[in-house]
Enzyme design. Sequence first.
Site, PDB file in Angstrom:
ATOM      1  N   CYS A  84       1.174  -1.368   0.153  1.00  9.92           N
ATOM      2  CA  CYS A  84      -0.141  -0.078   0.108  1.00  9.92           C
ATOM      3  C   CYS A  84       0.777   1.185  -0.001  1.00  9.92           C
ATOM      4  CB  CYS A  84      -0.674  -0.047   1.138  1.00  9.92           C
ATOM      5  SG  CYS A  84      -2.375   1.565   1.143  1.00  9.92           S
ATOM      6  N   SER A  85       1.293   1.689  -1.137  1.00 12.94           N
ATOM      7  CA  SER A  85       2.146   2.891  -1.242  1.00 12.94           C
ATOM      8  C   SER A  85       1.507   4.074  -0.583  1.00 12.94           C
ATOM      9  CB  SER A  85       2.457   3.172  -2.818  1.00 12.94           C
ATOM     10  OG  SER A  85       1.239   3.398  -3.476  1.00 12.94           O
TER      11      SER A  85
END
Length: 297
Positions: A84-85
């Site tokens: 999850c950037s």
Amino acid sequence: AKGPSTFIPLGEIPQEGGESSLHQLLEAFVSAGRVDHVAMVMGLHPQYLSSFWKTQYLLLRMDGPLPYHKRHYIAIMAAARHRCSYLVGLHMGEFLQVGGNPAWLQGLHCAPQKLRNLNEINKLLAHRPWLITKEHIEALLKPGEDSWSLAELVQALVLLTHYHSLASFVFGCGIKPEEDQDVGNSCWPPSPHSDSSPASDDSMGGSGGTDAMQEVEVLMERMKLLQENQREEEGVTQEEMATRFELEKTESLLVPSADILDPSLQSNIRCFLEDPEFGYKDFTRRGEQAPPTFRAQ
């Protein structure tokens, strides 16, 4: 294309002038100093947003056994497990703002051994929580230089599970990064591997959300083809269709893509991962004995 979400039209997102949702957004601003895209989207459900922000405030800003910078680093570790950037970038910025050591952001190998010891239980909680045993807890609590106290470990585990769940919300709502923020308050801090200004979406692994959305679109196309084939094949039963769908889902979503395993991609996320190939695996299969379940009280 504008707005905090890829999936929700901007006109449906609570804006200034709204009634119940505006109060919740103001509450979020007071708690965190700004309103991020998660809060804006969650403002569609004001009561939930209120509970969410109270929980976030207690976990990250109130008194507790863990220092503030370590709380944000644990959030980074949890978000990185799900690629999850958005959350990784958000908490890299928060980590620096509360005085965290910038060297730790070069990767998990640069963090203290005590934090690195959370890696095993982090990956199990993220992907196969049914494999956790009491021995995992005992190993972390075992007396020594890098041991955890029970209070510290409880807070760390709550943070890990909280951010594993929040990563699903970010992906499910198509949350986009706040690119218009000032560098000082941005959720996209300068890359520790570069002297350039704020990292781009690509350098932060920002394509992760796009890739996930493309995978869902591919799966939907396959489902349409299956339904069309069902109409053409009169002899196909519902059970056979269900089996075909499960096979398509497994091939599309449960097997790590080549992009995730490619070391040249998502480097700012991979650096917080050990054993990146470890992922979800069905824990119950037809005809096989159910795995043991770990129960705590």
